[in-house]
Scaffold this active site. Structure first.
Site, PDB file in Angstrom:
ATOM      1  CB  THR A 111      -0.904   0.025   1.244  1.00  0.00           C
ATOM      2  OG1 THR A 111      -1.661  -1.185   1.284  1.00  0.00           O
ATOM      3  CG2 THR A 111      -1.846   1.217   1.206  1.00  0.00           C
ATOM      4  CE  LYS A 186      -4.984  -1.106   2.109  1.00  0.00           C
ATOM      5  NZ  LYS A 186      -4.761  -2.451   2.519  1.00  0.00           N
ATOM      6  CE  LYS A 254       2.149   1.744   4.679  1.00  0.00           C
ATOM      7  NZ  LYS A 254       1.449   0.883   3.720  1.00  0.00           N
TER       8      LYS A 254
HETATM    9  P1  NAP Z   1       5.709  -6.516   7.372  1.00  0.00           P
HETATM   10  O1  NAP Z   1       5.386  -7.839   7.965  1.00  0.00           O
HETATM   11  O2  NAP Z   1       6.391  -5.491   8.187  1.00  0.00           O
HETATM   12  O3  NAP Z   1       6.543  -6.780   6.034  1.00  0.00           O
HETATM   13  C1  NAP Z   1       7.124  -5.726   5.326  1.00  0.00           C
HETATM   14  C2  NAP Z   1       8.010  -6.330   4.275  1.00  0.00           C
HETATM   15  O4  NAP Z   1       8.660  -5.271   3.557  1.00  0.00           O
HETATM   16  C3  NAP Z   1       9.131  -7.182   4.867  1.00  0.00           C
HETATM   17  O5  NAP Z   1       9.349  -8.238   3.973  1.00  0.00           O
HETATM   18  C4  NAP Z   1      10.304  -6.198   4.879  1.00  0.00           C
HETATM   19  O6  NAP Z   1      11.563  -6.821   4.907  1.00  0.00           O
HETATM   20  C5  NAP Z   1      10.075  -5.491   3.575  1.00  0.00           C
HETATM   21  N1  NAP Z   1      10.741  -4.183   3.488  1.00  0.00           N
HETATM   22  C6  NAP Z   1      10.436  -3.062   4.159  1.00  0.00           C
HETATM   23  N2  NAP Z   1      11.241  -2.052   3.802  1.00  0.00           N
HETATM   24  C7  NAP Z   1      12.066  -2.549   2.862  1.00  0.00           C
HETATM   25  C8  NAP Z   1      13.114  -2.004   2.087  1.00  0.00           C
HETATM   26  N3  NAP Z   1      13.479  -0.718   2.200  1.00  0.00           N
HETATM   27  N4  NAP Z   1      13.763  -2.821   1.220  1.00  0.00           N
HETATM   28  C9  NAP Z   1      13.408  -4.107   1.096  1.00  0.00           C
HETATM   29  N5  NAP Z   1      12.420  -4.696   1.789  1.00  0.00           N
HETATM   30  C10 NAP Z   1      11.747  -3.923   2.666  1.00  0.00           C
HETATM   31  O7  NAP Z   1       4.405  -5.771   6.806  1.00  0.00           O
HETATM   32  P2  NAP Z   1       3.085  -6.375   6.176  1.00  0.00           P
HETATM   33  O8  NAP Z   1       2.022  -6.312   7.197  1.00  0.00           O
HETATM   34  O9  NAP Z   1       3.362  -7.661   5.469  1.00  0.00           O
HETATM   35  O10 NAP Z   1       2.753  -5.211   5.119  1.00  0.00           O
HETATM   36  C11 NAP Z   1       3.291  -5.182   3.819  1.00  0.00           C
HETATM   37  C12 NAP Z   1       2.424  -4.251   2.967  1.00  0.00           C
HETATM   38  O11 NAP Z   1       1.073  -4.771   2.920  1.00  0.00           O
HETATM   39  C13 NAP Z   1       2.331  -2.829   3.536  1.00  0.00           C
HETATM   40  O12 NAP Z   1       2.318  -1.890   2.487  1.00  0.00           O
HETATM   41  C14 NAP Z   1       0.987  -2.850   4.272  1.00  0.00           C
HETATM   42  O13 NAP Z   1       0.422  -1.555   4.370  1.00  0.00           O
HETATM   43  C15 NAP Z   1       0.183  -3.767   3.365  1.00  0.00           C
HETATM   44  N6  NAP Z   1      -0.953  -4.428   4.028  1.00  0.00           N
HETATM   45  C16 NAP Z   1      -0.807  -5.039   5.244  1.00  0.00           C
HETATM   46  C17 NAP Z   1      -1.912  -5.668   5.830  1.00  0.00           C
HETATM   47  C18 NAP Z   1      -1.808  -6.378   7.163  1.00  0.00           C
HETATM   48  O14 NAP Z   1      -2.862  -6.765   7.709  1.00  0.00           O
HETATM   49  N7  NAP Z   1      -0.631  -6.593   7.724  1.00  0.00           N
HETATM   50  C19 NAP Z   1      -3.148  -5.681   5.177  1.00  0.00           C
HETATM   51  C20 NAP Z   1      -3.257  -5.068   3.944  1.00  0.00           C
HETATM   52  C21 NAP Z   1      -2.155  -4.448   3.360  1.00  0.00           C
HETATM   53  P3  NAP Z   1      12.191  -7.315   6.317  1.00  0.00           P
HETATM   54  O15 NAP Z   1      11.565  -8.636   6.604  1.00  0.00           O
HETATM   55  O16 NAP Z   1      13.637  -7.367   6.069  1.00  0.00           O
HETATM   56  O17 NAP Z   1      11.807  -6.254   7.346  1.00  0.00           O
END
Ligand code: NAP
Length: 309
Positions: A111, A186, A254
């Site tokens: 997102t 979104k 965010k």
């Molecule tokens: P998360 O568990 O914190 O995962 C984030 C991912 O991004 C990890 O693989 C992280 O790597 C990677 N990352 C972050 N910064 C980076 C960078 N500069 N370079 C390379 N890799 C990077 O978060 P998440 O919940 O899966 O969310 C991921 C996306 O989905 C976000 O945009 C969020 O808004 C969206 N989303 C989340 C949900 C939810 O319920 N969680 C629902 C809908 C949408 P590392 O493992 O090394 O930190």
């Protein structure tokens, strides 16, 4: 012979595609897992390698960089945190742009900013690569159960090519328009989610402080016109004080920042959303940023002189 996992037979093995998945966190991990189980040839990359180990154990191939992950792939999926992270993964040293060949389709499930998405799409198009923005909704549960709702922006032809793959990740998959439209959709989702979260917090706090049995209250109001995903899924967890993420307050903030930016551009007042954003800031100041979004309940409870629990 049909595959025991996905039902694919040797006759239709031609549909097996070369894929990459970059960003195997809370959402990306299970999403990539469905593609592996779907019998596709999947390369995975994550900044922190350990978070991709389970996928490699399931049959995915590890790639050391986004460029290596993208080389020779038909479709490259991303699911990372914020706009600068997507930019880094796409265009940084050893980024996707350095590895992807012309005709590759990049599907971004993160997102991020709709405006930056359009810019990233233009930059990739200059080398013949198509970017689809495909943010997801449905939380970690939706990611694990492959029931996500996915709003896709970008060229229709590319959307049609990846639709069968998106079908392995979600149940409601809609092409909503040109590049950036998925991210804008979104934003709409996040206004609804945040304001509804606030409503659930406020209603439950009122119920508890008024001396009602909150569990019975939840059951009754959840079965009527006030029912919602947030009430049913997060209400019981608020009452139990279970704030394990899920979707964190930091990520929600965010998203609300992205919403505020787009609302500023279109001169759209968002009164309730702005209020919830401030309450989330309060929750962050109490150290709750890494907790699930429904920890907002703690901030709402704290507004009363004598907290309800
Ligand atoms: P998360 O568990 O914190 O995962 C984030 C991912 O991004 C990890 O693989 C992280 O790597 C990677 N990352 C972050 N910064 C980076 C960078 N500069 N370079 C390379 N890799 C990077 O978060 P998440 O919940 O899966 O969310 C991921 C996306 O989905 C976000 O945009 C969020 O808004 C969206 N989303 C989340 C949900 C939810 O319920 N969680 C629902 C809908 C949408 P590392 O493992 O090394 O930190």
């Amino acid at each position: 012979m049909a595959c025991k996992l996905c039902g694919m037979t040797s006759e239709n093995v031609a549909v097996k595609q070369k894929l990459a998945f970059i960003g195997t966190g809370i959402m990306g991990g299970p999403m990539a897992g469905h593609l592996v189980v779907g019998c596709h040839d999947v390369r995975v990359h994550n900044r922190t390698k350990a978070r991709a180990d389970a996928l490699v154990a399931k049959g995915a191939q590890w790639a050391g960089t986004p460029a290596e992950a993208s080389r020779g792939r038909d479709v490259v999926f991303l699911c990372v945190s914020d706009t600068p992270d997507v930019e880094q993964v796409l265009f940084g040293t050893d980024g996707v742009a350095a590895g992807a060949a012309p005709n590759t389709i990049v599907v971004d499930h993160s997102t991020i900013s709709p405006a930056s998405t359009r810019e990233f799409a233009r930059r990739l198009a200059a080398q013949g690569v198509t970017l689809l923005d495909a943010p997801v909704s449905g939380g970690d549960v939706g990611a694990r159960n492959a029931t996500l709702s996915i709003a896709v922006g970008g060229p229709t032809t590319a959307f049609e090519k990846v639709l069968p793959l998106l079908g392995l990740l979600g149940k409601t998959i809609t092409h909503v328009g040109e590049s950036g439209s998925g991210q804008l959709t979104k934003c709409v989702n996040q206004i609804l989610v945040a304001v509804n979260n606030m409503a659930v917090c406020e209603a439950l706090n009122f119920a508890v402080r008024s001396g009602l049995d909150p569990v019975k209250t939840l059951a009754v109001v959840g079965g009527g016109a006030a029912g919602s995903w947030q009430l049913t899924n997060l209400g019981p967890r608020m009452l139990a004080g279970d704030y394990k993420p899920g979707f964190t307050i930091d990520l929600q903030q965010k998203d609300l920042r992205l919403v505020a930016e787009m609302a500023r551009d279109s001169k759209t007042p968002l009164l309730a959303t702005a209020l919830v954003q401030q309450l989330f800031t309060m929750a962050q100041s109490h150290g709750l940023g890494a907790q699930s979004t429904h920890a907002l309940y703690e901030a709402v409870k704290g507004l009363s002189a004598v907290p309800s629990r």
